[in-house]
Scaffold this motif. Structure first.
Motif, PDB file in Angstrom:
ATOM      1  N   ARG A  41       0.825  -1.215   0.000  1.00 39.51           N
ATOM      2  CA  ARG A  41       0.000   0.000   0.000  1.00 39.51           C
ATOM      3  C   ARG A  41       0.854   1.257   0.000  1.00 39.51           C
ATOM      4  NH1 ARG A  41      -3.841  -1.987   4.492  1.00 39.51           N
ATOM      5  NH2 ARG A  41      -5.270  -3.230   3.259  1.00 39.51           N
ATOM      6  N   GLY A  72       2.118   2.368  -3.229  1.00 38.67           N
ATOM      7  CA  GLY A  72       1.143   2.867  -4.190  1.00 38.67           C
ATOM      8  C   GLY A  72       0.352   1.809  -4.923  1.00 38.67           C
ATOM      9  N   ARG A  92      -2.669  -0.575  -5.845  1.00 40.76           N
ATOM     10  CA  ARG A  92      -4.118  -0.537  -5.660  1.00 40.76           C
ATOM     11  C   ARG A  92      -4.568  -1.828  -4.987  1.00 40.76           C
ATOM     12  NH1 ARG A  92      -5.455   1.881 -11.553  1.00 40.76           N
ATOM     13  NH2 ARG A  92      -4.846   4.006 -11.058  1.00 40.76           N
TER      14      ARG A  92
END
Length: 112
Positions: free
Chosen positions: A10, A13, A15
């Motif tokens: 996370r 970055g 998803r």
């Protein structure tokens, strides 16, 4: 599964769908494979459930062995089918346990 790995994904970055497909699922595959193996092995030996759900129209291997013993008294066929079933299950479990990922599922790890 260490939650820090998911948190790291996370923070980099990723998803949620990417985290699931590229982090969580690959780490869960040994458990999923082991659960599939257990369900397969246990389903081979079920006698009552297929008899109740199928109403006797479809014979599974365990029920067929039972019929050969109790109704037709063909002990030779029932013994050979039971032995073959045992050998097939043993070979499947042996082949599955050769996988390092499945062997690792049985190793006790210390709690963190």
């Amino acid at each position: 599964m260490d939650r820090r790995i998911i948190q790291a994904a996370r923070s980099l970055g990723a998803r949620p769908a990417t985290i699931f497909w590229r982090v969580w699922l690959p780490l869960s595959l040994p458990g999923i494979a082991l659960a599939t193996l257990f369900v397969f092995v246990f389903s081979l030996g079920f006698l009552v459930t297929p008899a109740l759900l199928g109403a006797g129209k479809t014979l599974m291997i365990a029920e067929y062995i039972s019929v050969q013993i109790s109704s037709t008294s063909r002990w030779d066929l029932a013994t050979s089918l039971s032995t073959m079933l045992l050998l097939v299950v043993g070979i499947i479990v042996f082949a599955a346990m050769r996988s390092p990922a499945l062997r690792a599922a049985f190793v006790a790890r210390p709690q963190q």
